[in-house]
Design an enzyme around this catalytic site. Structure first.
Site, short mmCIF file in Angstrom:
data_model
loop_
_atom_site.label_atom_id
_atom_site.label_comp_id
_atom_site.label_asym_id
_atom_site.label_seq_id
_atom_site.Cartn_x
_atom_site.Cartn_y
_atom_site.Cartn_z
N ARG A 85 56.50 165.69 45.03
CA ARG A 85 56.13 164.96 43.81
C ARG A 85 57.40 164.39 43.18
O ARG A 85 58.47 165.03 43.25
CB ARG A 85 55.44 165.88 42.79
N HIS A 145 53.33 156.77 48.83
CA HIS A 145 52.49 157.98 48.74
C HIS A 145 51.48 158.02 49.90
O HIS A 145 50.27 158.16 49.68
CB HIS A 145 51.78 158.07 47.37
P1 NDP Z 1 50.99 175.23 48.34
O1 NDP Z 1 50.48 175.59 46.99
O2 NDP Z 1 50.28 175.79 49.53
O3 NDP Z 1 52.52 175.63 48.48
C1 NDP Z 1 53.43 175.48 47.46
C2 NDP Z 1 54.71 176.20 47.84
O4 NDP Z 1 55.68 175.98 46.81
C3 NDP Z 1 54.52 177.71 47.96
O5 NDP Z 1 55.24 178.20 49.06
C4 NDP Z 1 55.12 178.23 46.66
O6 NDP Z 1 55.68 179.53 46.74
C5 NDP Z 1 56.24 177.24 46.43
N1 NDP Z 1 56.62 177.22 45.03
C6 NDP Z 1 55.90 176.79 43.97
N2 NDP Z 1 56.60 176.95 42.82
C7 NDP Z 1 57.78 177.49 43.17
C8 NDP Z 1 58.91 177.89 42.45
N3 NDP Z 1 58.98 177.76 41.13
N4 NDP Z 1 59.94 178.42 43.12
C9 NDP Z 1 59.88 178.55 44.47
N5 NDP Z 1 58.83 178.19 45.23
C10 NDP Z 1 57.79 177.66 44.58
O7 NDP Z 1 51.00 173.64 48.39
P2 NDP Z 1 50.91 172.69 49.68
O8 NDP Z 1 51.87 173.15 50.68
O9 NDP Z 1 49.50 172.52 50.09
O10 NDP Z 1 51.36 171.30 49.03
C11 NDP Z 1 52.65 171.15 48.46
C12 NDP Z 1 52.73 169.87 47.65
O11 NDP Z 1 52.74 168.75 48.51
C13 NDP Z 1 51.52 169.61 46.75
O12 NDP Z 1 51.60 170.33 45.54
C14 NDP Z 1 51.63 168.13 46.52
O13 NDP Z 1 52.44 167.91 45.39
C15 NDP Z 1 52.35 167.62 47.76
N6 NDP Z 1 51.49 166.76 48.60
C16 NDP Z 1 51.90 165.47 48.85
C17 NDP Z 1 51.17 164.64 49.66
C18 NDP Z 1 51.65 163.27 49.97
O14 NDP Z 1 50.96 162.48 50.63
N7 NDP Z 1 52.84 162.90 49.54
C19 NDP Z 1 49.90 165.08 50.27
C20 NDP Z 1 49.57 166.45 49.96
C21 NDP Z 1 50.35 167.24 49.15
P3 NDP Z 1 54.75 180.82 47.00
O15 NDP Z 1 54.22 180.65 48.40
O16 NDP Z 1 55.66 181.95 46.87
O17 NDP Z 1 53.65 180.76 45.98
#
Ligand code: NDP
Length: 306
Positions: free
Chosen positions: A221, A269
């Site tokens: 993002r 995107h």
């Molecule tokens: P998930 O919720 O499965 O994973 C998010 C990860 O980020 C987790 O490993 C989480 O840690 C980690 N995380 C979140 N906050 C923190 C923090 N403060 N410190 C450290 N680690 C953190 O999301 P997805 O993998 O499914 O998707 C990730 C992002 O990709 C989405 O939120 C979206 O913004 C983006 N996206 C973009 C697309 C595009 O076309 N550009 C398409 C789809 C998604 P933990 O596992 O420990 O909770």
């Protein structure tokens, strides 16, 4: 009969009507699916960012909101929403992201632009390092980050990942310490959600930890990056290139400096898209689960914001 309201923007309805109808039938669900159902009759709400639906108060019998997107920053803080919120996780979304990340990592790792975009007419051999001599760090080891890290590890990159919680991913060195994850990285991939804790996680301080000439991919993002610090890091050579798929303002405004910077590739995107056929199955499966008393999948933790 289960009443399912399709509340994404109207132009999405023609794309989703048939796949959803077929997926509900395959799941053995008797569903009335429509874009206009009286609020007090709605059992489930299919949602997407920028939906005209912003006030969930009248949906008194709704059991869940099913978001068509993986990211939920556009709805997670809605104060009128008091029912479970599920985000999109599906095989096609993950596969698309793996392909986009792997392709762009290889492009920068191999320095492909030098030969594809410029043929200087001089024989100047400069071979890239092999993958295991480059540390590539994926920030975020969730559904998408883990799959991308595994793909990079299979190719042979010295692959590292970072998440809030401890992880074990085969072939990937997992960290909870951001500094360890980033120090010396020759490539960084951002797959974090947009939350207050992740805003501007890439800034002057974190760019300085990377190996000089590192590349950055941001399919996560826009707010994950301090834009001014990014431009500074590119202009100083600390970063060699950034491929950006997500931005603070989308569409990226005309005249924005990112469009014209030689060190930035803008993709609109499209790193990975929710595909109607596959996402319809995820939604049907979740409704079937909930109707049979099984827990909903892919629930958003509203307190964490993702
Ligand atoms: P998930 O919720 O499965 O994973 C998010 C990860 O980020 C987790 O490993 C989480 O840690 C980690 N995380 C979140 N906050 C923190 C923090 N403060 N410190 C450290 N680690 C953190 O999301 P997805 O993998 O499914 O998707 C990730 C992002 O990709 C989405 O939120 C979206 O913004 C983006 N996206 C973009 C697309 C595009 O076309 N550009 C398409 C789809 C998604 P933990 O596992 O420990 O909770």
């Amino acid at each position: 009969m289960i009443n399912v309201l399709f509340a994404a923007r109207p132009e999405r309805w023609p794309l989703y009507e048939t796949p959803l109808t077929e997926a509900f039938a395959e799941a053995g669900l008797q569903v009335h699916l429509a874009t206009d159902i009286p609020a007090e009759m709605v059992d489930y709400i299919i949602y997407a960012p920028n939906s005209p639906l912003q006030d969930f108060t009248p949906y008194t019998r709704a059991k869940a909101v099913l978001n068509l997107w993986a990211g939920v920053e556009g709805i997670v803080n809605n104060p009128t929403l008091h029912i479970p919120l599920c985000r999109m996780v599906d095989m096609a979304l993950t596969q698309g992201m793996v392909e986009w990340v792997t392709g762009h990592v290889l492009r920068h790792h191999l320095g492909m632009d030098a030969h594809i975009l410029a043929q200087p007419g001089e024989w100047a051999p400069k071979a890239p390092p092999v993958a295991w001599d480059r540390k590539v760090t994926v920030l975020g080891l969730g559904e998408l980050g883990t799959a991308c890290a595994q793909s990079l590890a299979r190719i042979g990159f010295d692959t590292h990942g970072w998440a809030r919680s401890e992880k074990t991913v085969e072939g990937v060195t997992c960290h909870t310490d951001l500094s360890e994850a980033l120090t010396g990285a020759g490539g960084v991939v951002l797959l974090l959600p947009d939350t207050p804790a992740t805003t501007q996680i890439m800034n002057a301080g974190t760019f300085a930890k990377l190996a000089p000439g590192a590349f950055l991919l941001n399919p996560g993002r826009g707010p994950l990056i301090d834009d001014d610090a990014l431009l500074d890091a590119l202009n100083s050579g600390q970063l060699s290139h950034a491929t950006l798929d997500t931005f603070r303002t989308e569409p990226l405004p005309q005249g924005h400096p990112f469009w014209h910077h030689a060190g930035i590739t803008v993709t609109p995107h499209i790193a990975s898209e929710t595909r109607p056929k596959w996402s319809a199955r995820t939604i049907a499966d979740n409704i079937r689960r909930n109707e049979s008393g099984a827990p909903l999948l892919h629930l958003v933790d509203r307190s964490r914001g993702y």
